[in-house]
Design an enzyme around this catalytic site. Structure first.
Site, PDB file in Angstrom:
ATOM      1  N   CYS A 222       0.995  -1.475   0.195  1.00  0.00           N
ATOM      2  CA  CYS A 222       0.478   0.119  -0.216  1.00  0.00           C
ATOM      3  C   CYS A 222       1.016   1.036  -0.041  1.00  0.00           C
ATOM      4  CB  CYS A 222      -0.908  -0.413   1.022  1.00  0.00           C
ATOM      5  SG  CYS A 222      -1.771   1.376   1.389  1.00  0.00           S
TER       6      CYS A 222
ATOM      7  N   GLY B  12      -2.949  -6.312 -10.834  1.00  0.00           N
ATOM      8  CA  GLY B  12      -2.551  -5.325 -11.302  1.00  0.00           C
ATOM      9  C   GLY B  12      -2.658  -5.280 -12.574  1.00  0.00           C
TER      10      GLY B  12
END
Length: 452
Positions: free
Chosen positions: A156, A268
């Protein structure tokens, strides 16, 4: 995928909708029994990767990590997870990242942070933290609550997380990550995994990535979920960090080759079935693919995930049934915990993504929030609105099995031929396919009646 359903209507009426000239056929040839009709323009893919699905079983040996939904702040709460479980049995669901100190300071009231429904399994608790002792203690609590796996967030990029010295910032300190995971693995019996980026800021060479993996693996971690782009902690927002740094799938493929004793999943930029199939090609040797925003923006795609990627039948509920079941769950949550209608409707926002009528659906949800209706009243009202706006989409259901998917494809092909050249023979061909798919959709016990 786009399936079309014509419920509660005779086949003759269906054909009259599909084939303008069908109404001119003799009446005796249109005397057809009253049944539902299902057709599809979805592209059928009997995925060759079914045979390798068992390779994606976690160390716990009880579920496959072949497809999972990424942890997303303010999205993957327990209500979203329950909603998604109405679409897919097999996809691994994840919590939002929960900070270790949040857990330890709220031991008497963990429901808002770690509460989950028993139907959510398999479900992973993602933890944030940088202290081996507190992360391990939090992991133990997650195990006691019944989570199937714990994961340490090392990816993150938000400022708030970075200031707490965890998330992507941990990639600066692989030895600390190793120590955290050692403490976790000594505290729990369930799998402990790591989700990370390719690198962080200027610490972004492949050699530095392999050093991170090698060091962390010393703790006994065997499964890494890799977001295939680096993180910029300086200068980019979390949103920009999801799009600006370039994707480097080839790095993840190299990790598989360089660490054959470890397991890797990829995350992703993956938004379609075709992209999922590409990265899960057996030659890539990845054990799983994780979807993030695509799972929120287009949740209905998960209605066909179990068949395509796990080789098991889909749940095959239609959107109406999903809304009805979710309404019962959500009303119970609202009654018990006084959760607002706005929080409970958020997971449903994109249920009709890309379909005519989605604006009507969202406006009805907004109406329920504005006038403080109960969640059940709001959702039943939304169902009624969609029955008028787009009943076909409301009632459509994905194929349960590969056989159903093939029949749907054949129906669509025959429908196209029939529309181009309508005839009694063409209609009969479609009718035969309709009968076949209706039999396929019946429970086995019903299919066997009359054959005893």
């Amino acid at each position: 995928m786009r399936c079309v359903v014509f419920p509660w209507t005779s086949r003759a009426k269906v054909f009259s909708q599909l084939i303008p000239s069908f109404q001119t056929l003799p009446a005796k040839q249109t005397s057809l029994s009253s049944r539902s009709f299902v057709s599809s323009s979805c592209s059928f893919s009997s995925s060759a990767i079914h045979s390798t699905a068992t390779a994606a079983v976690t160390m716990a040996g009880t579920y496959s990590s072949r497809v999972s939904i990424a942890p997303m702040m303010d999205i993957t709460d327990k209500h979203y997870r329950y909603f998604m479980r109405l679409l897919t049995r097999k996809t691994v669901l994840w919590t939002e990242m929960v900070v270790d100190n949040t857990i330890l300071h709220n031991k008497e009231n963990l429901e808002p942070f770690l509460g989950f429904h028993e139907d959510e399994h398999p479900v992973v608790a993602q933890l944030g933290g940088s202290d081996p002792v507190t992360v391990a203690e939090s992991a133990k609590i997650c195990e006691e609550l019944g989570y199937d796996e714990v994961n340490l967030n090392c990816g993150c990029p938000s400022d708030r997380v970075s200031k707490g010295c965890f998330g992507a910032r941990l990639m600066y300190e692989p030895t600390l990550v190793r120590d955290i995971l050692k403490a976790v693995k000594s505290s729990v019996a369930i799998p402990a995994t790591v989700k990370c980026r390719l690198g962080v800021d200027d610490k972004d060479t492949y050699e530095e990535l392999t050093e991170f993996i090698r060091t962390v693996a010393e703790a006994g971690v065997t499964h890494f979920i890799i977001h295939a782009r680096k993180a910029w902690l300086k200068g980019l927002s979390p949103l920009q960090n999801r799009t600006v740094p370039p994707l480097k799938y080839e790095w993840v493929y190299r990790l598989v080759e360089d660490f054959p004793h470890l397991m890797f999943s990829i995350n992703g930029g993956i938004n379609t079935y075709e992209q999922m199939e590409e990265v899960l090609d057996p030659s890539k040797k990845l054990i799983g693919v994780m979807l993030g925003r695509a799972a929120y923006n287009n949740p209905w795609m998960f209605a066909d995930i179990d068949r395509r990627f796990f080789g098991t039948p889909n749940i095959a509920l239609n959107r109406r049934e999903v809304l009805e079941k979710y309404a019962e769950y959500a009303q119970d949550q609202q009654d018990k915990y006084r959760i607002s209608t706005s929080v409970l409707t958020k997971p449903l926002t994109n249920l009709f993504y890309g379909q005519s009528g989605t604006k009507v659906f969202r406006q009805r949800l907004d109406h329920g929030m504005k006038y403080k209706e109960s969640i059940k009243s709001t959702l039943l009202g939304a169902i009624a609105e969609m029955q008028q706006a787009n009943r076909q989409v409301l009632e459509e259901r994905p194929p349960r099995t590969d056989e159903e998917a093939m029949l749907m494809k054949q129906i669509q092909a025959q429908k196209a031929k029939t529309m181009a050249s309508p005839s009694v023979e063409a209609v009969a061909a479609v009718t035969s396919l309709v009968d076949a798919i209706q039999l396929e959709q019946q429970p086995e016990s019903i299919q066997q009646q009359g054959h005893d």
